[in-house]
Design a protein around this motif. Structure first.
Motif, PDB file in Angstrom:
ATOM      1  N   ARG A  26       8.891   0.324   3.306  1.00 18.94           N
ATOM      2  CA  ARG A  26       9.286   1.433   4.187  1.00 18.94           C
ATOM      3  C   ARG A  26       9.346   1.001   5.638  1.00 18.94           C
ATOM      4  O   ARG A  26       9.988   1.664   6.455  1.00 18.94           O
ATOM      5  CB  ARG A  26       8.304   2.597   4.035  1.00 18.94           C
ATOM      6  CG  ARG A  26       8.475   3.300   2.699  1.00 18.94           C
ATOM      7  CD  ARG A  26       7.444   4.343   2.435  1.00 18.94           C
ATOM      8  NE  ARG A  26       7.572   5.515   3.290  1.00 18.94           N
ATOM      9  CZ  ARG A  26       6.932   6.654   3.074  1.00 18.94           C
ATOM     10  NH1 ARG A  26       6.147   6.787   2.022  1.00 18.94           N
ATOM     11  NH2 ARG A  26       7.080   7.671   3.893  1.00 18.94           N
ATOM     12  N   VAL A  27       8.659  -0.111   5.991  1.00 17.17           N
ATOM     13  CA  VAL A  27       8.607  -0.577   7.377  1.00 17.17           C
ATOM     14  C   VAL A  27       8.604  -2.104   7.411  1.00 17.17           C
ATOM     15  O   VAL A  27       8.025  -2.754   6.548  1.00 17.17           O
ATOM     16  CB  VAL A  27       7.369  -0.006   8.122  1.00 17.17           C
ATOM     17  CG1 VAL A  27       6.077  -0.420   7.447  1.00 17.17           C
ATOM     18  CG2 VAL A  27       7.363  -0.387   9.585  1.00 17.17           C
ATOM     19  N   GLU A  28       9.290  -2.647   8.404  1.00 19.95           N
ATOM     20  CA  GLU A  28       9.276  -4.081   8.710  1.00 19.95           C
ATOM     21  C   GLU A  28       9.246  -4.194  10.226  1.00 19.95           C
ATOM     22  O   GLU A  28       9.894  -3.418  10.925  1.00 19.95           O
ATOM     23  CB  GLU A  28      10.515  -4.783   8.152  1.00 19.95           C
ATOM     24  CG  GLU A  28      10.554  -6.265   8.469  1.00 19.95           C
ATOM     25  CD  GLU A  28      11.746  -6.981   7.837  1.00 19.95           C
ATOM     26  OE1 GLU A  28      11.935  -8.170   8.158  1.00 19.95           O
ATOM     27  OE2 GLU A  28      12.483  -6.370   7.037  1.00 19.95           O
TER      28      GLU A  28
ATOM     29  N   PRO B 180       0.843  -1.199   0.000  1.00 25.49           N
ATOM     30  CA  PRO B 180       0.000   0.000   0.000  1.00 25.49           C
ATOM     31  C   PRO B 180       0.879   1.250   0.000  1.00 25.49           C
ATOM     32  O   PRO B 180       2.067   1.191   0.344  1.00 25.49           O
ATOM     33  CB  PRO B 180      -0.798  -0.122   1.297  1.00 25.49           C
ATOM     34  CG  PRO B 180      -0.088  -1.120   2.127  1.00 25.49           C
ATOM     35  CD  PRO B 180       0.764  -1.950   1.225  1.00 25.49           C
ATOM     36  N   GLU B 181       0.292   2.378  -0.359  1.00 27.94           N
ATOM     37  CA  GLU B 181       1.024   3.645  -0.402  1.00 27.94           C
ATOM     38  C   GLU B 181       1.129   4.254   0.995  1.00 27.94           C
ATOM     39  O   GLU B 181       0.161   4.240   1.746  1.00 27.94           O
ATOM     40  CB  GLU B 181       0.315   4.639  -1.323  1.00 27.94           C
ATOM     41  CG  GLU B 181       0.396   4.285  -2.793  1.00 27.94           C
ATOM     42  CD  GLU B 181       1.803   4.346  -3.347  1.00 27.94           C
ATOM     43  OE1 GLU B 181       2.561   5.262  -2.973  1.00 27.94           O
ATOM     44  OE2 GLU B 181       2.148   3.475  -4.159  1.00 27.94           O
ATOM     45  N   GLY B 182       2.290   4.776   1.334  1.00 29.21           N
ATOM     46  CA  GLY B 182       2.496   5.519   2.576  1.00 29.21           C
ATOM     47  C   GLY B 182       2.801   4.626   3.760  1.00 29.21           C
ATOM     48  O   GLY B 182       2.415   3.464   3.821  1.00 29.21           O
ATOM     49  N   VAL B 183       3.501   5.198   4.724  1.00 26.85           N
ATOM     50  CA  VAL B 183       3.944   4.409   5.868  1.00 26.85           C
ATOM     51  C   VAL B 183       2.796   4.011   6.787  1.00 26.85           C
ATOM     52  O   VAL B 183       2.840   2.947   7.405  1.00 26.85           O
ATOM     53  CB  VAL B 183       5.076   5.113   6.650  1.00 26.85           C
ATOM     54  CG1 VAL B 183       4.529   6.294   7.459  1.00 26.85           C
ATOM     55  CG2 VAL B 183       5.807   4.123   7.537  1.00 26.85           C
TER      56      VAL B 183
ATOM     57  N   GLN C  74       1.256   1.014   5.128  1.00 25.14           N
ATOM     58  CA  GLN C  74       2.214  -0.089   5.190  1.00 25.14           C
ATOM     59  C   GLN C  74       2.302  -0.639   6.616  1.00 25.14           C
ATOM     60  O   GLN C  74       2.363  -1.854   6.815  1.00 25.14           O
ATOM     61  CB  GLN C  74       3.588   0.341   4.679  1.00 25.14           C
ATOM     62  CG  GLN C  74       3.630   0.465   3.177  1.00 25.14           C
ATOM     63  CD  GLN C  74       5.031   0.512   2.606  1.00 25.14           C
ATOM     64  OE1 GLN C  74       6.004   0.106   3.245  1.00 25.14           O
ATOM     65  NE2 GLN C  74       5.156   1.001   1.383  1.00 25.14           N
ATOM     66  N   THR C  75       2.287   0.231   7.619  1.00 26.16           N
ATOM     67  CA  THR C  75       2.347  -0.236   9.007  1.00 26.16           C
ATOM     68  C   THR C  75       1.116  -1.066   9.343  1.00 26.16           C
ATOM     69  O   THR C  75       1.226  -2.143   9.950  1.00 26.16           O
ATOM     70  CB  THR C  75       2.483   0.949   9.984  1.00 26.16           C
ATOM     71  OG1 THR C  75       3.667   1.688   9.659  1.00 26.16           O
ATOM     72  CG2 THR C  75       2.554   0.475  11.432  1.00 26.16           C
ATOM     73  N   ARG C  76      -0.061  -0.597   8.940  1.00 22.34           N
ATOM     74  CA  ARG C  76      -1.292  -1.365   9.169  1.00 22.34           C
ATOM     75  C   ARG C  76      -1.194  -2.750   8.524  1.00 22.34           C
ATOM     76  O   ARG C  76      -1.556  -3.762   9.128  1.00 22.34           O
ATOM     77  CB  ARG C  76      -2.511  -0.626   8.624  1.00 22.34           C
ATOM     78  CG  ARG C  76      -3.206   0.230   9.646  1.00 22.34           C
ATOM     79  CD  ARG C  76      -4.522   0.795   9.156  1.00 22.34           C
ATOM     80  NE  ARG C  76      -4.398   1.733   8.050  1.00 22.34           N
ATOM     81  CZ  ARG C  76      -3.972   2.984   8.185  1.00 22.34           C
ATOM     82  NH1 ARG C  76      -3.637   3.461   9.365  1.00 22.34           N
ATOM     83  NH2 ARG C  76      -3.877   3.763   7.136  1.00 22.34           N
TER      84      ARG C  76
END
Length: 136
Positions: free
Chosen positions: A121-123, A47-50, A53-55
């Motif tokens: 962007r996140v893991e 998905p777009e945006g952090v 992506q976090t969700r």
């Protein structure tokens, strides 16, 4: 000490490298870092945006935990990796905080990194503990 259990969870995203979704031994469950794949294929779009992506990462972690018979309440420690630390730290925290009860949040480390697999962007990865029989 018991033998380790190597969990591969149906419905969780396919690993991007040769590893298990989680490894368990003596009630400790080490959950591999999840990427923001929107499907089970490890080439699914992000998905777009952090925030999104976090969700998605947290939902993928929920799937792995559930596949091990656990939930967020069993998570003791988290590690978070961000490729745009200064830009994304507060936004990621706003989403992440909603997955844990106030006052019952895991220990955590959050670091900035130069890159993550497939351009995420996140893991996030977890260490969880299976409750002992007869104890909450």
């Amino acid at each position: 000490m018991s033998m380790p259990i190597f969990h591969m969870i149906a419905g969780a995203p396919d690993p991007v490298a040769p590893f298990s979704h989680a490894v368990e031994q003596d009630g400790w469950v080490f959950v591999t870092g999840q990427m923001p794949f929107t499907g089970t294929a490890n080439d699914s779009p992000y998905p777009e945006g952090v925030e999104a992506q976090t969700r998605q990462v947290m939902e993928n972690l929920r799937r792995v935990l559930a596949g091990c018979g656990l939930g967020f309440e069993h998570v003791l420690a988290a590690r978070i990796f961000l490729t745009r630390f200064e830009e994304d730290y507060e936004k990621m925290n706003a989403v992440y905080a909603g997955y844990f009860a106030p006052g019952k949040r895991p220990a955590r480390t959050c670091v900035g990194v130069t890159a993550l697999a497939r351009g995420a962007r996140v893991e996030i990865d977890f260490v969880a503990r299976r409750p002992t029989a007869g104890k909450a």
